[in-house]
Design a protein around this motif. Structure first.
Motif, PDB file in Angstrom:
ATOM      1  N   LYS A  51       3.021  -3.081  -2.052  1.00  0.00           N
ATOM      2  CA  LYS A  51       1.805  -3.617  -1.431  1.00  0.00           C
ATOM      3  C   LYS A  51       1.243  -2.651  -0.392  1.00  0.00           C
ATOM      4  O   LYS A  51       0.028  -2.451  -0.305  1.00  0.00           O
ATOM      5  CB  LYS A  51       2.105  -4.971  -0.793  1.00  0.00           C
ATOM      6  CG  LYS A  51       2.283  -6.111  -1.792  1.00  0.00           C
ATOM      7  CD  LYS A  51       2.784  -7.370  -1.123  1.00  0.00           C
ATOM      8  CE  LYS A  51       1.823  -7.861  -0.046  1.00  0.00           C
ATOM      9  NZ  LYS A  51       2.312  -9.108   0.573  1.00  0.00           N
ATOM     10  N   GLN A  52       2.128  -2.064   0.395  1.00  0.00           N
ATOM     11  CA  GLN A  52       1.669  -1.123   1.421  1.00  0.00           C
ATOM     12  C   GLN A  52       0.957   0.068   0.797  1.00  0.00           C
ATOM     13  O   GLN A  52      -0.075   0.529   1.306  1.00  0.00           O
ATOM     14  CB  GLN A  52       2.869  -0.653   2.258  1.00  0.00           C
ATOM     15  CG  GLN A  52       3.454  -1.726   3.156  1.00  0.00           C
ATOM     16  CD  GLN A  52       4.721  -1.269   3.851  1.00  0.00           C
ATOM     17  OE1 GLN A  52       5.080  -0.074   3.795  1.00  0.00           O
ATOM     18  NE2 GLN A  52       5.412  -2.186   4.502  1.00  0.00           N
ATOM     19  N   ASP A  53       1.486   0.558  -0.301  1.00  0.00           N
ATOM     20  CA  ASP A  53       0.870   1.696  -0.970  1.00  0.00           C
ATOM     21  C   ASP A  53      -0.505   1.322  -1.528  1.00  0.00           C
ATOM     22  O   ASP A  53      -1.462   2.101  -1.427  1.00  0.00           O
ATOM     23  CB  ASP A  53       1.769   2.193  -2.094  1.00  0.00           C
ATOM     24  CG  ASP A  53       1.217   3.433  -2.767  1.00  0.00           C
ATOM     25  OD1 ASP A  53       1.281   4.514  -2.152  1.00  0.00           O
ATOM     26  OD2 ASP A  53       0.717   3.311  -3.899  1.00  0.00           O
ATOM     27  N   LEU A  54      -0.616   0.122  -2.105  1.00  0.00           N
ATOM     28  CA  LEU A  54      -1.902  -0.323  -2.641  1.00  0.00           C
ATOM     29  C   LEU A  54      -2.934  -0.507  -1.531  1.00  0.00           C
ATOM     30  O   LEU A  54      -4.114  -0.194  -1.710  1.00  0.00           O
ATOM     31  CB  LEU A  54      -1.718  -1.622  -3.414  1.00  0.00           C
ATOM     32  CG  LEU A  54      -1.103  -1.488  -4.810  1.00  0.00           C
ATOM     33  CD1 LEU A  54      -0.868  -2.861  -5.415  1.00  0.00           C
ATOM     34  CD2 LEU A  54      -2.011  -0.672  -5.719  1.00  0.00           C
ATOM     35  N   GLN A  55      -2.510  -1.033  -0.404  1.00  0.00           N
ATOM     36  CA  GLN A  55      -3.428  -1.193   0.726  1.00  0.00           C
ATOM     37  C   GLN A  55      -4.001   0.157   1.163  1.00  0.00           C
ATOM     38  O   GLN A  55      -5.194   0.288   1.438  1.00  0.00           O
ATOM     39  CB  GLN A  55      -2.695  -1.848   1.896  1.00  0.00           C
ATOM     40  CG  GLN A  55      -2.455  -3.344   1.708  1.00  0.00           C
ATOM     41  CD  GLN A  55      -1.644  -3.935   2.835  1.00  0.00           C
ATOM     42  OE1 GLN A  55      -0.800  -3.255   3.428  1.00  0.00           O
ATOM     43  NE2 GLN A  55      -1.877  -5.199   3.142  1.00  0.00           N
ATOM     44  N   HIS A  56      -3.130   1.139   1.196  1.00  0.00           N
ATOM     45  CA  HIS A  56      -3.567   2.472   1.610  1.00  0.00           C
ATOM     46  C   HIS A  56      -4.574   3.064   0.623  1.00  0.00           C
ATOM     47  O   HIS A  56      -5.536   3.742   1.016  1.00  0.00           O
ATOM     48  CB  HIS A  56      -2.341   3.387   1.738  1.00  0.00           C
ATOM     49  CG  HIS A  56      -2.677   4.810   2.054  1.00  0.00           C
ATOM     50  ND1 HIS A  56      -3.119   5.221   3.303  1.00  0.00           N
ATOM     51  CD2 HIS A  56      -2.641   5.938   1.280  1.00  0.00           C
ATOM     52  CE1 HIS A  56      -3.344   6.514   3.293  1.00  0.00           C
ATOM     53  NE2 HIS A  56      -3.059   6.981   2.079  1.00  0.00           N
ATOM     54  N   LYS A  57      -4.384   2.787  -0.675  1.00  0.00           N
ATOM     55  CA  LYS A  57      -5.225   3.398  -1.696  1.00  0.00           C
ATOM     56  C   LYS A  57      -6.530   2.644  -1.953  1.00  0.00           C
ATOM     57  O   LYS A  57      -7.515   3.241  -2.382  1.00  0.00           O
ATOM     58  CB  LYS A  57      -4.452   3.506  -3.010  1.00  0.00           C
ATOM     59  CG  LYS A  57      -3.321   4.525  -2.972  1.00  0.00           C
ATOM     60  CD  LYS A  57      -2.615   4.602  -4.313  1.00  0.00           C
ATOM     61  CE  LYS A  57      -1.518   5.668  -4.291  1.00  0.00           C
ATOM     62  NZ  LYS A  57      -0.806   5.760  -5.577  1.00  0.00           N
ATOM     63  N   LEU A  58      -6.572   1.338  -1.695  1.00  0.00           N
ATOM     64  CA  LEU A  58      -7.709   0.538  -2.140  1.00  0.00           C
ATOM     65  C   LEU A  58      -8.677   0.109  -1.049  1.00  0.00           C
ATOM     66  O   LEU A  58      -9.851  -0.139  -1.341  1.00  0.00           O
ATOM     67  CB  LEU A  58      -7.196  -0.719  -2.864  1.00  0.00           C
ATOM     68  CG  LEU A  58      -6.464  -0.484  -4.182  1.00  0.00           C
ATOM     69  CD1 LEU A  58      -6.005  -1.802  -4.766  1.00  0.00           C
ATOM     70  CD2 LEU A  58      -7.358   0.241  -5.179  1.00  0.00           C
ATOM     71  N   ILE A  59      -8.208  -0.010   0.188  1.00  0.00           N
ATOM     72  CA  ILE A  59      -9.113  -0.480   1.246  1.00  0.00           C
ATOM     73  C   ILE A  59     -10.301   0.459   1.383  1.00  0.00           C
ATOM     74  O   ILE A  59     -10.152   1.668   1.539  1.00  0.00           O
ATOM     75  CB  ILE A  59      -8.373  -0.591   2.595  1.00  0.00           C
ATOM     76  CG1 ILE A  59      -7.506  -1.843   2.617  1.00  0.00           C
ATOM     77  CG2 ILE A  59      -9.348  -0.644   3.748  1.00  0.00           C
ATOM     78  CD1 ILE A  59      -8.293  -3.130   2.702  1.00  0.00           C
ATOM     79  N   GLY A  60     -11.502  -0.111   1.306  1.00  0.00           N
ATOM     80  CA  GLY A  60     -12.726   0.661   1.471  1.00  0.00           C
ATOM     81  C   GLY A  60     -13.135   1.443   0.254  1.00  0.00           C
ATOM     82  O   GLY A  60     -14.106   2.201   0.299  1.00  0.00           O
ATOM     83  N   THR A  61     -12.432   1.265  -0.860  1.00  0.00           N
ATOM     84  CA  THR A  61     -12.744   2.008  -2.075  1.00  0.00           C
ATOM     85  C   THR A  61     -13.736   1.235  -2.936  1.00  0.00           C
ATOM     86  O   THR A  61     -13.638   0.019  -3.074  1.00  0.00           O
ATOM     87  CB  THR A  61     -11.460   2.264  -2.900  1.00  0.00           C
ATOM     88  OG1 THR A  61     -10.510   2.940  -2.079  1.00  0.00           O
ATOM     89  CG2 THR A  61     -11.762   3.109  -4.127  1.00  0.00           C
TER      90      THR A  61
END
Length: 386
Positions: A51-61
């Motif tokens: 989940k942490q990795d997905l948050q880093h990659k997807l927020i604001g995308t």
């Protein structure tokens, strides 16, 4: 494997539009994904990392909704692959080939542990079969001296495989049986000793202390945990407890052919820092499949890539079938009046012929025609209902 996880990607894609992904959107994505991972027996610690990795990659995308599931897949694939890459792979045959460096004068010792009913004894027999195919000689130690029929079960396997079984009476010291097998292997120049142990619940301290005693006496080169993949999160808990006692080197998961979730392998590997060596896929001796990381990761996501396409194909098939049915029904309705006229005409002729006593053969033919028409209608409705 991972049927639930595959399906969740379609739901995620339907909830994302061609706009910038907001925190609220991501929370919904991660919530659905977390539920799917939990239902797939993935440990909470691993879910948090993903989940942490997905948050880093997807927020604001800004992502097209048709591609969101692909982004999630790629991220999870990379992370899961990296988790496996961090664990050293074990090859049993390679370890046995270097057995001169072991603790028992060149005899390689493998110890099997796990709870009751996981297929531990059958798995041991599968390993013995695999070793025999590789021209590695082996002897089996019947250190399960508690379960009724345990020695007899091993004897059947030993007879089938033409392998020596070392055993004592029920109630004997399991560690003593293991030591006898090792001494036999040393004196007869046998390559490997396979130690079967009694199943025990991970919550039983006395029995878990005993498994530690067997390990201390036999000094196994390889300690393998055997777990039932269908047990879900419970097999993960079992693995953790057994690891705390004997620090096993790897795991084998049985009944993997019936596991629709598959997360246990990932969880055990991560939480115990040990590899999954094999997957049991049946009851035959050859039904032991070497665990392959790439195949495992692909099995998680491969089907989801084709779900949308498959659904569209199914819709087209259903639509085509419905059109054929409607066409058939339309033809029936259009011809219904003609059929009724034929039927009425036939009945009129039958009545006339009966009254006049003439043309009996013709009336019989007309009756047969009427019967054929009615039979054809009945067949149509049977097909239509199907």
């Amino acid at each position: 494997m991972f049927t639930k996880l595959r399906n969740v990607f379609l739901n995620i894609a339907n909830n994302i539009h061609d706009t910038e992904i907001s925190t609220a959107d991501l929370d919904k994505i991660l919530s659905e994904l977390e539920i799917a991972l939990i239902e797939s027996d993935v440990a909470i610690d691993i879910i948090d990392l993903l989940k942490q990795d997905l948050q880093h990659k997807l927020i604001g995308t800004k992502v097209n909704k048709n591609k969101i599931h692909q982004i999630v897949q790629n991220s999870l694939t990379q992370n899961i692959s990296s988790l496996f890459d961090a664990i050293q792979v074990i090859n049993i045959n390679s370890l046995i080939s270097s057995r001169t460096k072991t603790n028992n004068d060149g005899v390689f010792v493998i110890m099997f542990v796990g709870i009751n009913g996981t297929g531990k004894t059958t798995t041991l027999a599968k390993i013995a079969y695999m070793l025999k195919k590789s021209n590695v000689s082996a002897v089996i130690a019947a250190s399960d001296t508690y379960r009724a029929g345990a020695i007899e079960q091993l004897q059947v396997h030993a007879n089938n495989l033409n392998i020596k079984l070392v055993h004592q009476n029920y109630g004997a010291d399991p560690a003593s049986v293991a030591r006898d097998a090792i001494l036999h292997a040393q004196s007869h120049n046998v390559d490997c000793v396979l130690i079967d142990t009694a199943g025990r619940m991970q919550t039983s301290k006395n029995l878990m202390d005993q498994i530690s005693k067997i390990a201390n006496v036999s000094k196994p080169d390889l300690k393998l945990f055997v777990g039932d993949s269908l047990a879900g999160n419970d097999v993960v808990n079992q693995a953790q407890e057994f690891y705390n006692y004997i620090k096993f080197d790897g795991a084998i998961l049985t009944k993997a052919d019936a596991d629709s979730r598959g997360g246990a392998a990932l969880s055990i590997m991560k939480l115990t820092a040990t590899p999954i060596l094999y997957l049991g896929t049946g009851q035959n001796y050859e039904d032991l499949k070497q665990f392959d990381k790439s195949e495992y990761v692909n099995s998680i996501f491969a089907v989801s890539q084709n779900i949308s396409t498959t659904n569209k194909q199914i819709e087209r098939i259903h639509k085509s079938q419905n059109n054929k049915s409607l066409t058939y029904a339309s033809q029936y309705v259009n011809n219904n009046t003609e059929d009724e006229n034929i039927k009425n005409t036939s009945y009129d002729k039958i009545s006339t012929n009966s009254t006049n006593g003439n043309k009996i053969n013709e009336s019989n033919t007309e009756q047969q025609n009427v019967h054929k028409i009615l039979t054809k209608k009945k067949r149509f409705f049977d097909i239509f209902r199907k």
